[in-house]
Design an enzyme around this catalytic site. Structure first.
Site, PDB file in Angstrom:
ATOM      1  N   CYS A 114      47.047  36.498  33.474  1.00 24.71           N
ATOM      2  CA  CYS A 114      46.708  36.657  32.134  1.00 24.71           C
ATOM      3  C   CYS A 114      46.793  38.238  31.756  1.00 24.71           C
ATOM      4  O   CYS A 114      47.870  38.600  31.456  1.00 24.71           O
ATOM      5  CB  CYS A 114      45.298  36.182  31.919  1.00 24.71           C
ATOM      6  SG  CYS A 114      44.585  35.924  30.259  1.00 24.71           S
ATOM      7  N   HIS A 115      45.738  38.789  31.497  1.00 26.01           N
ATOM      8  CA  HIS A 115      45.841  40.126  30.961  1.00 26.01           C
ATOM      9  C   HIS A 115      45.820  41.279  32.050  1.00 26.01           C
ATOM     10  O   HIS A 115      46.029  42.326  31.829  1.00 26.01           O
ATOM     11  CB  HIS A 115      44.717  40.562  29.935  1.00 26.01           C
ATOM     12  CG  HIS A 115      44.600  40.055  28.891  1.00 26.01           C
ATOM     13  ND1 HIS A 115      44.402  38.732  28.555  1.00 26.01           N
ATOM     14  CD2 HIS A 115      45.244  40.486  27.359  1.00 26.01           C
ATOM     15  CE1 HIS A 115      44.637  38.433  27.178  1.00 26.01           C
ATOM     16  NE2 HIS A 115      45.213  39.612  26.475  1.00 26.01           N
TER      17      HIS A 115
END
Length: 188
Positions: free
Chosen positions: A113-114
């Protein structure tokens, strides 16, 4: 149950407040079920606050601070996502150095994800193939990475995925790379 046995392998999970809870707990449990030893590493001692989307989730006890941790004590690194978590980690000099040391030591690393935001500031994405949450695409391209819109991308010991929906593939490849051990192409 995993087909990969990583018995006794120590895996650092680097995170802070704002971590996307499922991106911590799912790989953590996969590592434990495969015989690995997960360790929660964070910028501060005490506990960190997980989130389920925008809602507060559980808190998780910190095992050691990133300032005290040494990459040489671990076999692999996992970077869960969460916007707040990733944004705070990427500005932390100790977190940058800790992550970079895994690459310098050719050890597996995984980010979802991030999570790859930290890898940009650690200076380890240039020339690497990876994926992330879609909003990081431009940042990763600007840092010299090759971004792909795939559920999981593996590049010489670096495992990346986009979202919680990709966790089954992410966990499988994470365990596979840990089982394989060091990768000569895993470097800065």
């Amino acid at each position: 149950m995993s087909t990969h046995n990583i018995s006794g392998k120590k895996v650092a999970f680097l995170l802070t407040d704002g971590v996307e809870q499922i991106e911590l707990t799912s790989p953590w449990n996969a590592v434990k079920e495969a015989g690995g030893i997960p360790t929660l590493v964070a910028p501060k001692s005490g506990s960190v606050q997980g989130f389920q989307g925008t809602e507060k989730g559980d808190t998780f006890d910190v095992d050691t601070t990133v300032a005290e941790a040494e990459a040489s004590d671990f076999d692999a690194l996992v970077l869960p996502g969460g916007v707040i978590n990733a944004d705070h980690l990427r500005m932390d000099k100790d977190a940058q150095a800790f992550a970079r040391n895994f690459f310098e030591q050719h050890k597996p690393a995984a980010a979802i994800c991030h999570g790859p935001w930290l890898l940009i500031d650690a200076g380890v994405v240039r020339g690497r193939n990876l994926t992330s949450y879609r909003s990081l695409q431009t940042d990763l391209l600007n840092a010299g990475a090759e971004w792909m819109d795939e559920e999981v991308v593996v590049d010489n010991g670096l495992v990346t995925s986009r979202t919680p929906d990709d966790l089954p593939a992410f966990n499988h490849k994470l365990l596979e790379e840990i089982a394989e051990g060091k990768h000569s192409g895993q470097t800065v």
